[in-house]
Design a protein around this motif. Sequence first.
Motif, PDB file in Angstrom:
ATOM      1  N   VAL A  18     138.228  97.305  19.508  1.00  0.00           N
ATOM      2  CA  VAL A  18     138.258  98.723  19.881  1.00  0.00           C
ATOM      3  C   VAL A  18     139.270  99.483  19.034  1.00  0.00           C
ATOM      4  CG1 VAL A  18     137.466  98.278  22.232  1.00  0.00           C
ATOM      5  CG2 VAL A  18     139.920  98.347  21.758  1.00  0.00           C
ATOM      6  N   GLY A  19     140.241  98.765  18.480  1.00  0.00           N
ATOM      7  CA  GLY A  19     141.207  99.422  17.612  1.00  0.00           C
ATOM      8  C   GLY A  19     140.677  99.695  16.224  1.00  0.00           C
ATOM      9  N   LEU A  20     139.687  98.942  15.783  1.00  0.00           N
ATOM     10  CA  LEU A  20     139.148  99.099  14.433  1.00  0.00           C
ATOM     11  C   LEU A  20     138.115 100.231  14.326  1.00  0.00           C
ATOM     12  CD1 LEU A  20     138.648  95.355  13.400  1.00  0.00           C
ATOM     13  CD2 LEU A  20     140.275  96.991  12.402  1.00  0.00           C
ATOM     14  N   ILE A  21     137.450 100.548  15.420  1.00  0.00           N
ATOM     15  CA  ILE A  21     136.366 101.545  15.380  1.00  0.00           C
ATOM     16  C   ILE A  21     136.943 102.955  15.306  1.00  0.00           C
ATOM     17  CG2 ILE A  21     134.383 102.484  16.641  1.00  0.00           C
ATOM     18  CD1 ILE A  21     134.096  99.698  17.927  1.00  0.00           C
ATOM     19  N   PRO A  22     136.468 103.778  14.371  1.00  0.00           N
ATOM     20  CA  PRO A  22     136.934 105.175  14.285  1.00  0.00           C
ATOM     21  C   PRO A  22     136.275 106.025  15.375  1.00  0.00           C
ATOM     22  CG  PRO A  22     135.271 104.777  12.614  1.00  0.00           C
ATOM     23  CD  PRO A  22     135.514 103.456  13.289  1.00  0.00           C
ATOM     24  N   HIS A  23     136.833 106.005  16.554  1.00  0.00           N
ATOM     25  CA  HIS A  23     136.172 106.580  17.725  1.00  0.00           C
ATOM     26  C   HIS A  23     135.959 108.085  17.628  1.00  0.00           C
ATOM     27  CE1 HIS A  23     136.510 102.713  19.716  1.00  0.00           C
ATOM     28  NE2 HIS A  23     137.801 102.684  19.405  1.00  0.00           N
ATOM     29  N   LYS A  24     136.741 108.757  16.810  1.00  0.00           N
ATOM     30  CA  LYS A  24     136.544 110.206  16.666  1.00  0.00           C
ATOM     31  C   LYS A  24     135.217 110.518  15.991  1.00  0.00           C
ATOM     32  CE  LYS A  24     140.499 111.507  18.457  1.00  0.00           C
ATOM     33  NZ  LYS A  24     140.536 112.286  19.709  1.00  0.00           N
ATOM     34  N   PHE A  28     131.168 102.582  20.175  1.00  0.00           N
ATOM     35  CA  PHE A  28     130.190 101.673  20.762  1.00  0.00           C
ATOM     36  C   PHE A  28     130.499 101.546  22.249  1.00  0.00           C
ATOM     37  CE2 PHE A  28     130.341 100.248  16.290  1.00  0.00           C
ATOM     38  CZ  PHE A  28     129.006 100.393  15.969  1.00  0.00           C
ATOM     39  N   ALA A  29     129.718 102.241  23.062  1.00  0.00           N
ATOM     40  CA  ALA A  29     129.962 102.217  24.506  1.00  0.00           C
ATOM     41  C   ALA A  29     129.843 100.799  25.045  1.00  0.00           C
ATOM     42  CB  ALA A  29     128.971 103.145  25.209  1.00  0.00           C
ATOM     43  N   LYS A  30     128.922 100.023  24.481  1.00  0.00           N
ATOM     44  CA  LYS A  30     128.702  98.662  24.964  1.00  0.00           C
ATOM     45  C   LYS A  30     129.967  97.810  24.824  1.00  0.00           C
ATOM     46  CE  LYS A  30     125.495  94.770  24.480  1.00  0.00           C
ATOM     47  NZ  LYS A  30     124.291  94.258  23.771  1.00  0.00           N
ATOM     48  N   LEU A  31     130.689  98.014  23.725  1.00  0.00           N
ATOM     49  CA  LEU A  31     131.913  97.235  23.499  1.00  0.00           C
ATOM     50  C   LEU A  31     132.963  97.557  24.554  1.00  0.00           C
ATOM     51  CD1 LEU A  31     133.618  95.316  21.790  1.00  0.00           C
ATOM     52  CD2 LEU A  31     134.240  97.279  20.355  1.00  0.00           C
ATOM     53  N   TRP A  32     133.154  98.858  24.823  1.00  0.00           N
ATOM     54  CA  TRP A  32     134.123  99.272  25.841  1.00  0.00           C
ATOM     55  C   TRP A  32     133.753  98.687  27.208  1.00  0.00           C
ATOM     56  CZ3 TRP A  32     138.700 101.314  24.821  1.00  0.00           C
ATOM     57  CH2 TRP A  32     138.874 102.068  23.646  1.00  0.00           C
ATOM     58  N   LEU A  33     132.476  98.731  27.539  1.00  0.00           N
ATOM     59  CA  LEU A  33     132.041  98.242  28.846  1.00  0.00           C
ATOM     60  C   LEU A  33     132.194  96.729  28.948  1.00  0.00           C
ATOM     61  CD1 LEU A  33     128.887 100.502  29.288  1.00  0.00           C
ATOM     62  CD2 LEU A  33     131.044 100.662  30.548  1.00  0.00           C
ATOM     63  N   ARG A  41     136.576  90.355  35.367  1.00  0.00           N
ATOM     64  CA  ARG A  41     136.415  88.915  35.621  1.00  0.00           C
ATOM     65  C   ARG A  41     137.760  88.188  35.684  1.00  0.00           C
ATOM     66  NH1 ARG A  41     132.021  89.846  32.162  1.00  0.00           N
ATOM     67  NH2 ARG A  41     133.182  89.125  30.324  1.00  0.00           N
ATOM     68  N   GLN A  42     138.739  88.766  35.000  1.00  0.00           N
ATOM     69  CA  GLN A  42     140.083  88.157  35.051  1.00  0.00           C
ATOM     70  C   GLN A  42     140.882  88.671  36.247  1.00  0.00           C
ATOM     71  OE1 GLN A  42     139.781  85.830  32.934  1.00  0.00           O
ATOM     72  NE2 GLN A  42     138.024  86.968  32.073  1.00  0.00           N
ATOM     73  N   GLY A  43     140.278  89.566  37.010  1.00  0.00           N
ATOM     74  CA  GLY A  43     140.949  90.093  38.192  1.00  0.00           C
ATOM     75  C   GLY A  43     141.891  91.237  37.902  1.00  0.00           C
ATOM     76  N   ASP A  44     141.848  91.793  36.706  1.00  0.00           N
ATOM     77  CA  ASP A  44     142.749  92.887  36.339  1.00  0.00           C
ATOM     78  C   ASP A  44     141.966  94.206  36.349  1.00  0.00           C
ATOM     79  OD1 ASP A  44     144.710  94.544  35.401  1.00  0.00           O
ATOM     80  OD2 ASP A  44     145.337  93.194  33.768  1.00  0.00           O
ATOM     81  N   VAL A  45     141.799  94.765  37.544  1.00  0.00           N
ATOM     82  CA  VAL A  45     141.035  96.014  37.695  1.00  0.00           C
ATOM     83  C   VAL A  45     141.736  97.158  36.982  1.00  0.00           C
ATOM     84  CG1 VAL A  45     140.132  97.684  39.362  1.00  0.00           C
ATOM     85  CG2 VAL A  45     140.068  95.237  39.887  1.00  0.00           C
ATOM     86  N   GLY A  46     143.049  97.176  37.041  1.00  0.00           N
ATOM     87  CA  GLY A  46     143.805  98.242  36.391  1.00  0.00           C
ATOM     88  C   GLY A  46     143.546  98.291  34.897  1.00  0.00           C
ATOM     89  N   ALA A  47     143.520  97.130  34.254  1.00  0.00           N
ATOM     90  CA  ALA A  47     143.270  97.074  32.810  1.00  0.00           C
ATOM     91  C   ALA A  47     141.869  97.573  32.487  1.00  0.00           C
ATOM     92  CB  ALA A  47     143.463  95.650  32.300  1.00  0.00           C
ATOM     93  N   ALA A  48     140.906  97.219  33.318  1.00  0.00           N
ATOM     94  CA  ALA A  48     139.534  97.682  33.101  1.00  0.00           C
ATOM     95  C   ALA A  48     139.461  99.205  33.202  1.00  0.00           C
ATOM     96  CB  ALA A  48     138.602  97.030  34.118  1.00  0.00           C
ATOM     97  N   ARG A  49     140.126  99.754  34.189  1.00  0.00           N
ATOM     98  CA  ARG A  49     140.116 101.204  34.362  1.00  0.00           C
ATOM     99  C   ARG A  49     140.839 101.900  33.221  1.00  0.00           C
ATOM    100  NH1 ARG A  49     141.298 100.937  40.877  1.00  0.00           N
ATOM    101  NH2 ARG A  49     139.092 101.066  41.540  1.00  0.00           N
ATOM    102  N   ARG A  50     141.933 101.324  32.787  1.00  0.00           N
ATOM    103  CA  ARG A  50     142.663 101.936  31.671  1.00  0.00           C
ATOM    104  C   ARG A  50     141.805 101.940  30.405  1.00  0.00           C
ATOM    105  NH1 ARG A  50     146.947  99.157  34.099  1.00  0.00           N
ATOM    106  NH2 ARG A  50     146.722  97.364  32.694  1.00  0.00           N
ATOM    107  N   ALA A  51     141.077 100.870  30.190  1.00  0.00           N
ATOM    108  CA  ALA A  51     140.227 100.791  28.996  1.00  0.00           C
ATOM    109  C   ALA A  51     139.135 101.857  29.030  1.00  0.00           C
ATOM    110  CB  ALA A  51     139.606  99.403  28.893  1.00  0.00           C
ATOM    111  N   GLY A  53     139.070 104.556  30.899  1.00  0.00           N
ATOM    112  CA  GLY A  53     139.688 105.882  30.885  1.00  0.00           C
ATOM    113  C   GLY A  53     140.059 106.299  29.475  1.00  0.00           C
ATOM    114  N   ARG A  54     140.593 105.356  28.720  1.00  0.00           N
ATOM    115  CA  ARG A  54     140.923 105.631  27.314  1.00  0.00           C
ATOM    116  C   ARG A  54     139.656 105.967  26.521  1.00  0.00           C
ATOM    117  NH1 ARG A  54     142.658 101.055  22.973  1.00  0.00           N
ATOM    118  NH2 ARG A  54     142.810 102.421  21.143  1.00  0.00           N
ATOM    119  N   ALA A  55     138.581 105.201  26.781  1.00  0.00           N
ATOM    120  CA  ALA A  55     137.328 105.436  26.069  1.00  0.00           C
ATOM    121  C   ALA A  55     136.790 106.837  26.340  1.00  0.00           C
ATOM    122  CB  ALA A  55     136.294 104.391  26.477  1.00  0.00           C
ATOM    123  N   LEU A  56     136.810 107.238  27.608  1.00  0.00           N
ATOM    124  CA  LEU A  56     136.301 108.575  27.950  1.00  0.00           C
ATOM    125  C   LEU A  56     137.209 109.667  27.397  1.00  0.00           C
ATOM    126  CD1 LEU A  56     135.107 108.078  31.642  1.00  0.00           C
ATOM    127  CD2 LEU A  56     133.708 108.345  29.591  1.00  0.00           C
TER     128      LEU A  56
END
Length: 295
Positions: A18-24, A28-33, A41-51, A53-56
């Motif tokens: 996700v750091g390599l893609i020029p998001h501006k 790739f929405a699929k990658l973020w999802l 799956r690792q039980g880290d809901v906060g990290a999933a939401r942060r990811a 949220g950053r994507a949006l």
Amino acid sequence: ETVAKDIERARQVYVACVGLIPHKQFTFAKLWLQYAWFEIRQGDVGAARRALGRALGICPKDKLFRGYIELELELRDFDRVRTLYSKYVEFNPTNCATWVEFAKLEAALHENERCQALFELAVEQPTLDMPEVLWKAYIDFEYDQGDYAKTRELYERLLTLTDHVKVWISLARFELAVADDSEGRLTVARSVYERAYARLKELGLTEERLALLEAWREAERSEPRWGDVAAVEKKMPRRVRKRRKLDDGSLEEYFDYVFPDDEEQGARFKLLAKAHLWKQKAAAAELASDNDGYE
């Protein structure tokens, strides 16, 4: 993650991707999802939401919004789902499917006033991609609530925006379904069909008039005691073969429908035209006679 069981290494790969893609420019929405669900799956809901949220925040897309909403629905966090839908309709207010899904969420949560407010806000949007889907959902909601007066009002509002034959037929069938007695509901439905027929005739919509008459005939047949099928049959058109000239000068055969009331109207126009012509000839003859007298 699945083969080497190296969770941290998998996380680093996702972060690097996700750091390599020029998001501006694109993303790739699929990658973020995939990254977000990996964290779930690792039980880290906060990290999933942060990811997500950053994507949006840097590259909002329909697929990202839908994926994030799906995630929060799985987690049953309906307040977050509301927030996401609110941002989604701000991002793309022309998307009718999103408005409908948002309203249905509120209906499922028994927030009927919120649901109505959303539908009202949606139908007032200046541009919509599929307004017929939105209006149908709004009408179905009010019908399911048993608010038939509001349902009828919505139909009338919709008919100020469109003369589509399906809307007229739907309104007539609604009236057939909600009236208290057989005779009364058929009378109301018949008045809708008569209004629709007059309007479609005014607009010169041949195929639509035929479809309306077929639906009208079925409505009359559905009430054997009160129905007047013969009256509708008298309005049914004849199918005739015609020819028309194409741009290249050749002739093309096609089928058209001739309605009895159109023929009657045409006959009246011809009669009036003949009467007018006779009157003109009579006036000319009288003038000529007067001139002869002066001579």
